[in-house]
Design an enzyme around this catalytic site. Structure first.
Site, mmCIF file in Angstrom:
data_model
loop_
_atom_site.group_PDB
_atom_site.id
_atom_site.type_symbol
_atom_site.label_atom_id
_atom_site.label_comp_id
_atom_site.label_asym_id
_atom_site.label_seq_id
_atom_site.Cartn_x
_atom_site.Cartn_y
_atom_site.Cartn_z
ATOM 1 N N GLU A 195 158.294 -15.959 115.817
ATOM 2 C CA GLU A 195 158.065 -15.447 114.460
ATOM 3 C C GLU A 195 158.959 -16.114 113.410
ATOM 4 O O GLU A 195 159.769 -15.459 112.745
ATOM 5 C CB GLU A 195 158.241 -13.926 114.427
ATOM 6 C CG GLU A 195 157.198 -13.203 115.252
ATOM 7 C CD GLU A 195 157.162 -11.694 115.002
ATOM 8 O OE1 GLU A 195 158.195 -11.120 114.634
ATOM 9 O OE2 GLU A 195 156.081 -11.100 115.183
ATOM 10 N N GLU A 214 150.916 -10.956 120.519
ATOM 11 C CA GLU A 214 151.523 -9.634 120.658
ATOM 12 C C GLU A 214 150.670 -8.598 119.940
ATOM 13 O O GLU A 214 150.086 -8.874 118.892
ATOM 14 C CB GLU A 214 152.917 -9.585 119.997
ATOM 15 C CG GLU A 214 153.951 -10.505 120.577
ATOM 16 C CD GLU A 214 155.288 -10.366 119.840
ATOM 17 O OE1 GLU A 214 155.522 -9.349 119.171
ATOM 18 O OE2 GLU A 214 156.090 -11.315 119.933
HETATM 19 C C1 GLA Z 1 157.714 -9.008 116.939
HETATM 20 C C2 GLA Z 1 158.586 -9.805 117.863
HETATM 21 C C3 GLA Z 1 158.902 -9.110 119.140
HETATM 22 C C4 GLA Z 1 159.133 -7.640 118.913
HETATM 23 C C5 GLA Z 1 157.946 -7.045 118.234
HETATM 24 C C6 GLA Z 1 158.073 -5.563 118.010
HETATM 25 O O1 GLA Z 1 156.396 -9.339 116.969
HETATM 26 O O2 GLA Z 1 158.099 -11.093 118.120
HETATM 27 O O3 GLA Z 1 160.041 -9.710 119.689
HETATM 28 O O4 GLA Z 1 160.269 -7.471 118.126
HETATM 29 O O5 GLA Z 1 157.810 -7.640 116.967
HETATM 30 O O6 GLA Z 1 156.964 -5.039 117.332
#
Ligand code: GLA
Ligand code: ZN
Length: 686
Positions: A150, A308
């Protein structure tokens, strides 16, 4: 290089077994087996584990984790582990931490915390990626590389200031060009040496935060530069991976409509796109659809991964609502419907400690396989197994495009003299929602995209007109297509300087209107707009329709220059003047929506636009029944029907085919029932 080669849609997610004892791994894999989990993302935050000191790399634990996953037959998405740097690194090299917008040099803490222009960070992060790749390249279980995590935020340190100056030299070549682009004669800003240039921050050009800047040109360039700087980190790691592994696809997880990073600047450098889907609430289905389409548009329609999503709750919000029964499944299929070839969770097993210990997980702290969440995950796993490769690699046959442009987003929201209440995402979403409700497939594309394949192109708030986009929009209309633009479009060039011509600048010829004045009002002020179709016929539209809707926030006063009036303001001194127009251009039309219409108004306009084309609207009047089509490489069409309501809905099937989930036949003309939050995947007969 494109997508990982898979036999089915990947199912699994982030897995951090380094956080718990190995005995627990047995339980993890037993439960993965039960849930049909075939893919694990490993090592996203393992830097400190793998490199506990500057000269020490220790793969003991990661080896065991990778070997175990492989031995259990899982596919691996292996991370480079650079989403958070180790404490020893920050202590030894304070330059790796960031300086924030207020000018505060941060110390070690949190994650996503490295200065993107720190040579030490660049060197050591690439070295970590290199060593990981060297060690695991060629491992048959590894299907993808996951670089960083991210990417986002910004840094304002001295290293970034220097790198910014270098980036500017590269972009402008001369100070004269830079001064012209930034319009520095205003407020005595003429730069006479590159060293005089400062990053735009709370200490320099800004007040009241990142969107209030005295010089939009400087701030825009800093955002572009930051995007590029972080891209530079990604590229350094990717190059390091490629030294050992010339093939396995490389990605990084994006965040959808994330304002700070222009993903269009990145897209070409990823082998495939992936993103993390955490919608703000449980009525975000249109927003998620838009975001999936935006992510699919990054790689020209190639499928993407959902890297995710939470199976149940998030942890970072003030209030973290639970996904209702059936919602995780529905949203997962929604992602697939829009082009996802992977459905992955954060996280497979819950952390015991720190800030995400209550974040939803497939396996909770109790390690049970009989929770509701686990059961729903396992049921979805079984369905994905059953669907196999039926939609893998399949494309979306959209004939409607919506332009999405980070530069316009940035510019329109950081510019004084307009309205701070007009929000780019909301405006774009309004037009997207109209199409989504109408049941048409949409490609969400950058302004550089070849528009030749589209019949309808929608460009809400196309504030900045760059390159040849105006000409390409004209071509769409000239060959019989429809182009829709809105208020606040056609205002500035790439440097954010106004066009020395009538508004909407280069979009004027296509729109057939001229705007001399505009009026911004608070949300309590409503100007009714009367919309009326069929005034000049010609569209093949049968019945004349008329509707009064509301408009708010922004009202441009339109002087027609060839366009016909479709909607008129009902109030104020411009009552009776056009608020929506349509201009005949070549064989098609250029529409201009001059006011902030409510959703009914936007939807009415878009239905009028669609009516002029032979584009299929699927169940346009069944609210919250989403549809999407994917066409496999062999040309087989799969129609997704997604019922976002909490009650069942019955519609008449318009094609004959087989539901891939139940195996039941669906006959055109027969009723078909979609359960509450239910999903149908109809593979249409040839
Ligand atoms: C992000 C991160 C993860 C985690 C999630 C929690 O997408 O990449 O490491 O922190 O959020 O929602
Ligand atoms: Zn920095």
């Amino acid at each position: 290089m494109s997508l990982p080669a898979l036999p089915k849609i990947a199912f699994g997610g982030d897995y951090n077994p380094e956080q718990w004892p190995e005995e627990v791994w047995d339980e993890d894999y037993r439960l993965f087996e039960a849930a049909g989990i075939d893919t694990v993302t490993l090592g996203v935050f393992d830097w400190a584990l793998i490199q506990p000191a500057s000269e020490v790399y220790d793969f003991t634990l990661l080896d065991r984790i990778v070997e175990r996953a492989a031995a259990q037959g899982r596919r691996i998405c292996l991370a480079t582990g650079t989403g958070a740097h180790p404490a020893w690194l920050a202590r030894a090299h304070p330059e790796v931490t960031r300086t924030d917008f207020e000018g505060r040099r941060h110390r070690f803490g949190q994650r996503h915390n490295s200065c993107p222009n720190s040579p030490v960070f660049r060197r050591l992060s690439a070295e970590l990626a290199r060593r990981i790749a060297r060690r695991y390249a060629g491992h048959p279980a590894i299907v993808a590389w996951h670089v960083g995590n991210e990417y986002g935020g910004a840094c304002y340190c001295e290293l970034c200031a220097d790198a910014f100056r270098r980036w500017l030299r590269e972009r402008y070549k001369s100070l004269a060009a830079l001064n012209a682009a930034w319009y520095t004669t205003f407020w005595a800003h003429t730069f006479t040496a590159w060293e005089e240039i400062e990053p735009p921050s709370a200490l320099t050009e800004h007040w009241r935060g990142p969107d209030h800047t005295a010089f939009q040109g400087i701030t825009l360039d800093y955002r572009r530069f930051m995007s590029d700087a972080m891209l530079g980190n990604f590229l350094a790691e990717k190059a390091a991976i490629r030294e050992a592994d010339p093939e396995t696809p490389v990605t990084t997880n994006f965040m959808g409509m994330y304002q700070p990073i222009d993903y269009h600047r990145w897209a070409a450098h990823l082998d495939f796109a992936s993103w993390d889907n955490y919608p703000p609430d449980d009525s975000s289905q249109a927003r998620m659809a838009l975001t999936h389409d935006l992510m699919r548009g990054l790689k020209d329609g190639q499928p993407f991964w959902v890297m995710e999503q939470t199976p149940s709750i998030t942890a970072s919000r003030d209030v973290n609502p639970l996904k209702r029964p059936g919602v995780m499944r529905l949203w997962s299929w929604q992602a697939v419907a829009h082009g996802a070839d992977a459905v992955l969770f954060f996280q497979l097993r819950a952390s015991r400690g720190a800030c995400e210990k209550y974040h939803g997980a497939v396996i909770g702290h109790g390690g049970r396989g009989d929770t509701r969440v686990f059961r729903e995950v396992a049921e979805l796993g079984a369905e994905l197994e059953q669907v196999g490769d039926a939609v893998l690699g399949a494309r979306t046959p959209a004939r409607v495009a919506l332009l999405f442009d980070w530069d316009s987003w940035w510019a329109v929201e950081m510019t004084d003299g307009l309205s701070r209440l007009v929000r780019y995402q909301e405006a774009v979403l309004g037009y997207y929602r109209a199409l989504w409700d109408a049941g048409v497939d949409v490609d969400v594309v950058p302004v550089t995209k070849d528009l030749a394949g589209y019949e309808v192109v929608v460009a809400p708030l196309l504030h900045m007109v760059k390159g040849d986009v105006a000409e390409r929009l004209q071509e769409v209309a000239a060959r019989g297509g429809s182009v829709v633009t809105t208020f606040l479009s056609g205002r500035v060039d790439e440097d954010d300087n106004a066009f020395l011509m009538d508004v909407p600048g280069p979009l004027g010829a296509l729109s057939g209107v001229r705007i001399d004045e505009w009026d911004a009002r608070g949300p309590e002020i409503v100007n009714p707009v009367l919309l009326r179709s069929g005034q000049s016929g010609g569209s093949g539209e049968p019945a004349e329709s008329e509707l009064e809707v509301e408009s708010r926030l922004f009202f441009e006063i339109v002087i027609p220059a060839g366009a016909e009036t479709i909607g008129t303001y009902g109030a104020d001194f411009y009552a009776g003047t056009p608020a929506v127009t349509r201009n005949a251009f070549g064989d098609g039309h250029g529409w201009y929506v001059a006011a902030g219409l409510d959703q009914r108004g936007v939807s009415w306009v878009m239905r009028e636009v669609l009516a002029a084309h032979d584009i299929e609207l699927r169940y346009p009047d069944v609210q919250d029944l989403e549809t999407a089509v994917r066409v496999t490489p062999e040309g087989v069409r799969v129609l997704f029907l997604l019922n976002h309501r909490a009650e069942a809905v019955e519609v008449t099937a318009d094609r004959t085919g087989t539901d891939l989930l139940t195996g039941l036949r669906v006959e055109a003309g027969d009723p078909v029932k979609i359960e509450a939050r239910g999903v149908l995947l109809v593979r249409e007969d040839a």
